[in-house]
Design an enzyme around this catalytic site. Structure first.
Site, PDB file in Angstrom:
ATOM      1  N   ASP A   1      -6.956  19.362 -13.319  1.00  0.00           N
ATOM      2  CA  ASP A   1      -7.331  18.076 -13.913  1.00  0.00           C
ATOM      3  C   ASP A   1      -6.968  18.162 -15.391  1.00  0.00           C
ATOM      4  O   ASP A   1      -7.614  18.866 -16.162  1.00  0.00           O
ATOM      5  CB  ASP A   1      -8.830  17.831 -13.718  1.00  0.00           C
ATOM      6  CG  ASP A   1      -9.310  16.506 -14.327  1.00  0.00           C
ATOM      7  OD1 ASP A   1      -8.598  15.938 -15.181  1.00  0.00           O
ATOM      8  OD2 ASP A   1     -10.414  16.058 -13.958  1.00  0.00           O
TER       9      ASP A   1
ATOM     10  N   LYS B   1      -8.290   7.080 -18.869  1.00  0.00           N
ATOM     11  CA  LYS B   1      -8.510   7.671 -20.186  1.00  0.00           C
ATOM     12  C   LYS B   1      -7.245   7.543 -21.051  1.00  0.00           C
ATOM     13  O   LYS B   1      -6.861   6.449 -21.370  1.00  0.00           O
ATOM     14  CB  LYS B   1      -8.979   9.119 -20.020  1.00  0.00           C
ATOM     15  CG  LYS B   1     -10.040   9.298 -18.917  1.00  0.00           C
ATOM     16  CD  LYS B   1     -11.340   8.577 -19.214  1.00  0.00           C
ATOM     17  CE  LYS B   1     -12.306   8.496 -18.028  1.00  0.00           C
ATOM     18  NZ  LYS B   1     -12.635   9.763 -17.389  1.00  0.00           N
TER      19      LYS B   1
ATOM     20  N   TYR C   1     -15.664  17.660 -14.831  1.00  0.00           N
ATOM     21  CA  TYR C   1     -16.102  16.266 -14.874  1.00  0.00           C
ATOM     22  C   TYR C   1     -17.265  16.038 -13.898  1.00  0.00           C
ATOM     23  O   TYR C   1     -17.242  16.530 -12.762  1.00  0.00           O
ATOM     24  CB  TYR C   1     -14.899  15.374 -14.520  1.00  0.00           C
ATOM     25  CG  TYR C   1     -15.226  13.918 -14.507  1.00  0.00           C
ATOM     26  CD1 TYR C   1     -15.537  13.241 -15.687  1.00  0.00           C
ATOM     27  CD2 TYR C   1     -15.244  13.196 -13.320  1.00  0.00           C
ATOM     28  CE1 TYR C   1     -15.844  11.892 -15.677  1.00  0.00           C
ATOM     29  CE2 TYR C   1     -15.543  11.840 -13.300  1.00  0.00           C
ATOM     30  CZ  TYR C   1     -15.843  11.200 -14.483  1.00  0.00           C
ATOM     31  OH  TYR C   1     -16.155   9.872 -14.466  1.00  0.00           O
TER      32      TYR C   1
ATOM     33  N   ARG D   1       0.842  -1.200   0.000  1.00  0.00           N
ATOM     34  CA  ARG D   1       0.000   0.000   0.000  1.00  0.00           C
ATOM     35  C   ARG D   1       0.876   1.248   0.000  1.00  0.00           C
ATOM     36  O   ARG D   1       0.589   2.239  -0.657  1.00  0.00           O
ATOM     37  CB  ARG D   1      -0.958   0.013   1.207  1.00  0.00           C
ATOM     38  CG  ARG D   1      -1.716   1.329   1.316  1.00  0.00           C
ATOM     39  CD  ARG D   1      -2.963   1.350   2.208  1.00  0.00           C
ATOM     40  NE  ARG D   1      -3.030   0.360   3.234  1.00  0.00           N
ATOM     41  CZ  ARG D   1      -2.350   0.394   4.398  1.00  0.00           C
ATOM     42  NH1 ARG D   1      -1.546   1.416   4.667  1.00  0.00           N
ATOM     43  NH2 ARG D   1      -2.476  -0.566   5.277  1.00  0.00           N
TER      44      ARG D   1
HETATM   45  C1  LIG Z   1     -12.937  10.127 -16.049  1.00  0.00           C
HETATM   46  C2  LIG Z   1     -12.540  11.435 -15.521  1.00  0.00           C
HETATM   47  C3  LIG Z   1     -12.311  11.630 -14.155  1.00  0.00           C
HETATM   48  C4  LIG Z   1     -12.508  10.548 -13.124  1.00  0.00           C
HETATM   49  O1  LIG Z   1     -11.662   9.465 -13.334  1.00  0.00           O
HETATM   50  P1  LIG Z   1     -12.054   7.941 -12.970  1.00  0.00           P
HETATM   51  O2  LIG Z   1     -10.835   7.199 -13.392  1.00  0.00           O
HETATM   52  O3  LIG Z   1     -13.289   7.602 -13.751  1.00  0.00           O
HETATM   53  O4  LIG Z   1     -12.309   7.894 -11.511  1.00  0.00           O
HETATM   54  C5  LIG Z   1     -11.919  12.883 -13.734  1.00  0.00           C
HETATM   55  N1  LIG Z   1     -11.762  13.906 -14.611  1.00  0.00           N
HETATM   56  C6  LIG Z   1     -11.966  13.740 -15.919  1.00  0.00           C
HETATM   57  C7  LIG Z   1     -11.789  14.909 -16.834  1.00  0.00           C
HETATM   58  C8  LIG Z   1     -12.373  12.519 -16.428  1.00  0.00           C
HETATM   59  O5  LIG Z   1     -12.602  12.385 -17.737  1.00  0.00           O
END
Ligand SMILES: *Cc1c(COP(=O)(O)O)cnc(C)c1O
Length: 385
Positions: A170, A195, A98, A46
């Site tokens: 982000d 992604k 998001y 962890r």
């Molecule tokens: C998918 C996404 C998230 C969240 O990520 P997860 O891996 O689904 O928890 C956050 N920000 C953006 C822009 C995303 O496309």
């Protein structure tokens, strides 16, 4: 070393025991100690584990940071950042964010005494006006999602710093290929590794990267205390994904731009949101802040009846109807009821996400095939107009 070379070689040394060119996937949960002092590099998985460390090392290099932390999901990564806050603190965030982040910030954090102010972060004056002494975190997303708004990262960094707050960005849609927020003054960059970093729709993961070692240590403490770490197999897949992320994102950006131009000229399309189009309000800023392309995500609205949007997303064949983005397969969806369904309907409309807005994630298929697929779907919806 250049970005592409680092993506393949940093943090990915061959296995010294066997000479294997790809490091093995270390599945061990615990590591044998030479003595009771627990000073070995690894003790319990962890806290740190070799396969995760490999991915984190590569990603930190690509984002020009000093430390990366990999999580079980993007939301786990975002949640870790919010754990730096205390009751009474406030977050200033964007409106074009998001859906899951919106839910975490607006539905969960207020239960813990943290307040959230949402402003259009593409307007720096609005960001500055929203700052209060209680503001400890400014959370931005550029490009935004699903409207592809562009936020001035360096401008927000100045505002956050002046207010004594951290700036987190982000950068899931931009990826380290197109934008490196730490170079522009952000304190924290966050990615949903689900992604583009993974890139093949076959894992769930997230990451944060920082440029200040002390902040990295604080965040690692939270990560270890809460435990939502990325597993070894996902870490391996992310490392593999990073080796081609530059090629993929550049190719996807080129196809997305061509599709955006084609859609903008289509008589059935009322409006296209893509920062690569000169008509986009953030185009000039995006051209300065991004390099190598404007990303693989775009959205558009149809002229005429709202039901036509549903018909279009349900009738493409190559563009598959699904949430998520950033993989080799092209996807299509309706944000209002799918990816951004976790917004309150009123909040969603107020920020400009129309019920008929269609979002595309452009994959690696050929432009001609994707265009033909959209053309056929737009035609099939014609009867509803
Ligand atoms: C998918 C996404 C998230 C969240 O990520 P997860 O891996 O689904 O928890 C956050 N920000 C953006 C822009 C995303 O496309």
């Amino acid at each position: 070393m250049d970005f592409r070379t680092r993506a393949i070689h940093v943090g990915q040394d061959r296995d010294s025991a066997s000479g294997a060119i790809v490091p093995p996937i270390h599945v061990a949960s615990t590591f044998v100690q030479p003595d009771v002092s627990m000073t070995a590099e690894y003790d319990y998985a962890r806290t740190a584990s070799p396969t995760r460390r490999g991915f984190e090392t590569t990603l930190a290099s690509l984002d020009n940071g000093v430390k990366a932390l990999a999580f079980a999901s993007g939301m786990a990564a975002t949640h870790c950042v919010t754990q730096l806050l205390s009751p009474g603190d406030r977050i200033v965030t964007g409106t074009d964010i998001y859906g899951g982040t919106w839910r975490l910030f607006n539905k969960l954090l207020p239960q813990h005494g943290i307040s959230v102010a949402a402003v259009d972060t593409s307007d720096l004056a609005a960001v500055a006006a929203a700052m209060t002494p209680a503001t400890k975190l400014v959370w931005i997303e550029s490009p935004g999602n699903p409207l592809l708004s562009i936020t001035d990262i360096a401008g927000c960094a100045g505002i956050a710093q002046a207010g004594g707050a951290l700036l987190a960005c982000d950068a899931t849609l931009a990826t380290p290929v197109l934008t490196r927020p730490l170079d522009l003054g952000a304190d924290i960059v966050m990615h949903s590794a689900t992604k583009y970093l993974g890139g093949h729709s076959d894992l769930l993961g997230g990451a944060i990267v920082v440029r200040d070692p002390a902040l990295g240590t604080r965040l690692h403490w939270v990560q270890n205390a809460t435990g939502a770490v990325m597993g070894p197999f996902e870490s391996f897949l992310c490392s593999r994904g990073l080796k081609t992320v530059d090629l993929r994102v550049r190719a996807q950006s080129a196809t997305a731009l061509a599709l955006a131009e084609w859609l903008a000229a289509h008589p059935r399309v009322a409006r296209v949101f893509y920062p690569g189009l000169p008509s986009h309000p953030g185009h000039a800023l995006a051209a300065r802040q991004m390099e190598g392309g404007f990303g693989g995500i775009l959205s558009f609205e149809l002229a005429g009846h709202c039901d036509a949007a549903r018909r279009v997303v349900e009738s493409t064949r190559l563009f598959q109807l699904a949430v998520s983005l950033g993989a080799v397969e092209s996807l299509i969806e309706l944000p209002a009821v799918m990816s951004h369904g976790s917004y309150d309907p009123a909040a969603r409309r107020a920020v400009g996400i129309a019920d008929g807005l269609i979002r595309l994630s452009v994959g690696l298929e050929s432009f001609d095939d994707l265009r033909d697929d959209l053309a056929a779907a737009l035609n099939s919806a014609a009867s509803l107009n």
